[in-house]
Design an enzyme around this catalytic site. Structure first.
Site, PDB file in Angstrom:
ATOM      1  N   HIS A   1       0.734  -1.074   0.104  1.00  0.00           N
ATOM      2  CA  HIS A   1      -0.064   0.054   0.142  1.00  0.00           C
ATOM      3  C   HIS A   1       0.819   1.156  -0.121  1.00  0.00           C
ATOM      4  CE1 HIS A   1      -2.698  -3.070   1.791  1.00  0.00           C
ATOM      5  NE2 HIS A   1      -3.337  -2.676   0.852  1.00  0.00           N
TER       6      HIS A   1
ATOM      7  N   ILE B   1      11.066   3.564   4.668  1.00  0.00           N
ATOM      8  CA  ILE B   1      10.862   4.766   5.748  1.00  0.00           C
ATOM      9  C   ILE B   1      12.211   5.672   5.800  1.00  0.00           C
ATOM     10  CG2 ILE B   1       9.992   5.308   7.993  1.00  0.00           C
ATOM     11  CD1 ILE B   1       7.964   4.031   6.075  1.00  0.00           C
TER      12      ILE B   1
ATOM     13  N   CYS C   1      -0.336  15.910   7.168  1.00  0.00           N
ATOM     14  CA  CYS C   1       1.323  15.991   7.439  1.00  0.00           C
ATOM     15  C   CYS C   1       1.913  16.240   6.023  1.00  0.00           C
ATOM     16  CB  CYS C   1       1.860  14.969   8.190  1.00  0.00           C
ATOM     17  SG  CYS C   1       1.045  14.381   9.588  1.00  0.00           S
TER      18      CYS C   1
ATOM     19  N   GLN D   1      24.249  27.778 -29.839  1.00  0.00           N
ATOM     20  CA  GLN D   1      22.976  28.244 -29.876  1.00  0.00           C
ATOM     21  C   GLN D   1      22.326  26.833 -29.097  1.00  0.00           C
ATOM     22  OE1 GLN D   1      21.047  29.351 -33.464  1.00  0.00           O
ATOM     23  NE2 GLN D   1      22.171  31.143 -33.569  1.00  0.00           N
TER      24      GLN D   1
ATOM     25  N   GLU E   1       6.153  11.130  -1.228  1.00  0.00           N
ATOM     26  CA  GLU E   1       5.230  12.214  -0.937  1.00  0.00           C
ATOM     27  C   GLU E   1       4.060  12.122  -1.915  1.00  0.00           C
ATOM     28  OE1 GLU E   1       5.178  13.869   1.679  1.00  0.00           O
ATOM     29  OE2 GLU E   1       7.122  13.816   2.496  1.00  0.00           O
ATOM     30  N   GLY E   2       3.920  11.107  -2.586  1.00  0.00           N
ATOM     31  CA  GLY E   2       2.790  11.196  -3.620  1.00  0.00           C
ATOM     32  C   GLY E   2       3.538  11.221  -5.155  1.00  0.00           C
TER      33      GLY E   2
END
Ligand code: TGC
Ligand code: FAD
Length: 392
Positions: free
Chosen positions: A143, A170, A246, A287, A371-372
């Site tokens: 998950h 983590i 959070c 360039q 964080e997504g």
């Protein structure tokens, strides 16, 4: 890495929008990064070592809980100061910023926002001073993007609960003294709690073999019938909105942080383009190289204006989670694209540790996922503008 010659980039005179305090905070963290992070970071990444001593230094410069009130050991600063600190730390390395943003937004923020007075007094000063390092356990092996499906659970046992389950990926876990952990109660509702190292049945095995965020320690949290005193459970929040609240704070910090990584890549590429001679002239005169550099500073400038405005809204408590998602997604993607282009400007040298480019690029591959993910933030924006939920 060679001497850190970084100079900030401010094409649209954004400094004029900052207060004297903002500039002081930004400059002091920038100086600290040059002195304490740049000389060691390449070696730490090459060896995949977390520079544990940096925790004390981060505390000393006020990088832990900058916006937490001073009475709990925090800095009492505003959200733009917090953002600038994250920008400068990530200019040094995303892993160093990770250590600080987890401690501030994912450990101190929930204790401050959802915790009891006793929990705040017990943990916040020690987290602010670096005596304690914290981590945040939401993601599980099965998950990630869908944390609502989590399997970690607590069962009532009188004056305590019994925690079982595991968390994966983590940040700070292997060195953490405390972990803010999210698990489902017997009614299937998510609750947050503080788990302390040393509690029987709680282990934090390290994750090895990462090609990204190598100076940040990542690990699992494993709970095997861990007895958690009820006074460690947050009394003031229930449900997924607890951990997601959070994340708003941490994602906001990442939006600023990514600008730091992008500026470092641009700064290095710009200097290299002026110094590297091919065909009898600096490559910055061609360039094709100018196109890359001009687009880089354009994208950095757009991100700076977006993020400064977000900071103003955040200070006024008006920033929506969806606006934060847009900024996190845009800025990390922008930084990653700039890292890739900067790598090309450096030619073969771009793959070496002489320059910070490849390290930033590899780090940003995590930042665009944690964080997504890039996709999840796009769907959050899509849902906001259409009113249709594409997650189900
Ligand atoms: P959904 O039904 O939309 O929402 C459930 C409840 O939460 C509320 N909510 C929020 N509240 C505060 N802030 C937000 N951003 C919120 N988003 C939603 C919502 O109003 C609802 O409240 P209520 O009162 O009605 O119950 O939830 P869903 O299950 O459909 O999921 C939505 C989704 C996919 C957007 C969410 O799950 C998500 O953001 N997934 C991504 C997971 C994620 O970001 N994980 C990050 C783990 S931590 C990490 O990566 C740390 S890395 C740190 C480092 O090293 O720097
Ligand atoms: P999945 O959710 O399995 O996603 C795989 C792919 O499917 C992605 O491309 C995703 O965008 C896509 N996808 C998923 N759902 C959808 C959908 N509905 N529609 C379209 N596409 C979809 N977590 C913590 O709790 N604490 C931490 O401290 C922490 N630190 C981390 C540190 C590192 C270095 C890393 C890499 C991760 C960390 N994470 C942490 C976990 C991180 O938040 C998750 O990796 C992230 O949320 C994605 O979950 P996942 O890896 O399981 O990918």
């Amino acid at each position: 890495m060679a001497t850190d010659r970084f100079q900030g980039h401010d094409y649209f005179l954004m400094d004029e929008l900052l207060s004297e305090e903002h500039k002081l905070v930004r400059n002091s963290v920038r100086d600290w990064v040059k002195k304490e992070v740049s000389p060691i970071i390449e070696d730490c990444c090459q060896k995949a070592e977390f520079p544990k001593h940096i925790v004390k230094g981060l505390a000393e410069i006020g990088a832990f809980g900058p916006y937490i009130p001073e009475e709990y050991g925090g800095g009492g600063l505003d959200q733009i100061s917090y953002g600038l600190i994250m920008q400068e730390l990530e200019r040094g390395d995303s892993g160093i910023r990770s250590t600080a943003s987890v401690q501030s937004s994912l450990v101190m923020y929930p204790i401050f926002t959802y915790g009891s007075e006793e929990q705040k007094k017990k943990y916040l000063p020690k987290l602010a001073s670096g005596e304690y390092l914290g981590c945040f356990g939401l993601t599980e092996p099965d998950h990630g993007s869908n944390p609502n499906g989590m399997l970690s659970n607590i069962k009532d046992a009188g004056d305590h609960v019994i925690l079982n389950g595991s968390k994966m990926w983590i940040s700070n876990a292997p060195f953490a003294d405390v972990a803010v952990v999210w698990a489902k109660n017997e009614d299937g509702k998510i609750q947050g709690m503080v788990v302390e190292r040393g509690m029987e049945g709680f282990t934090t095995p390290e994750t090895h073999g990462k090609w990204s965020l190598r100076a940040s320690a990542t690990g699992e949290l494993v709970f095997d019938n861990v007895k958690i005193p009820k006074e460690n459970i947050f009394p003031n929040v229930i449900g997924l909105k607890g951990p997601l609240g959070c994340l708003n704070s941490a994602r906001y910090g990442i939006a600023w942080g990514a600008i730091g990584a992008a500026m470092d890549c641009y700064d290095s590429a710009l200097r290299y383009s002026k110094e590297r001679i091919q065909f009898g002239r600096p490559i910055g005169g061609f360039q094709l190289q100018q196109k890359k550099l001009a687009e880089m500073i354009t994208e950095i400038t757009k991100a700076q204006t977006l993020t400064w405005r977000l900071g103003v809204l955040k200070n006024e408590n008006r920033a929506t989670p969806q606006q934060i998602s847009m900024a996190k997604r845009n800025n990390v993607d922008m930084a990653l694209k700039i890292a890739r282009e900067a790598r090309q400007i450096h030619g073969g040298m771009g793959i070496t540790g002489e320059y910070p480019i490849m390290r930033h690029m590899m780090n940003l591959e995590s930042v665009i996922t944690y964080e997504g993910t890039h996709d999840i933030h796009l769907l959050i924006t899509g849902m906001d503008v259409t009113g249709e939920n594409a997650f189900m």
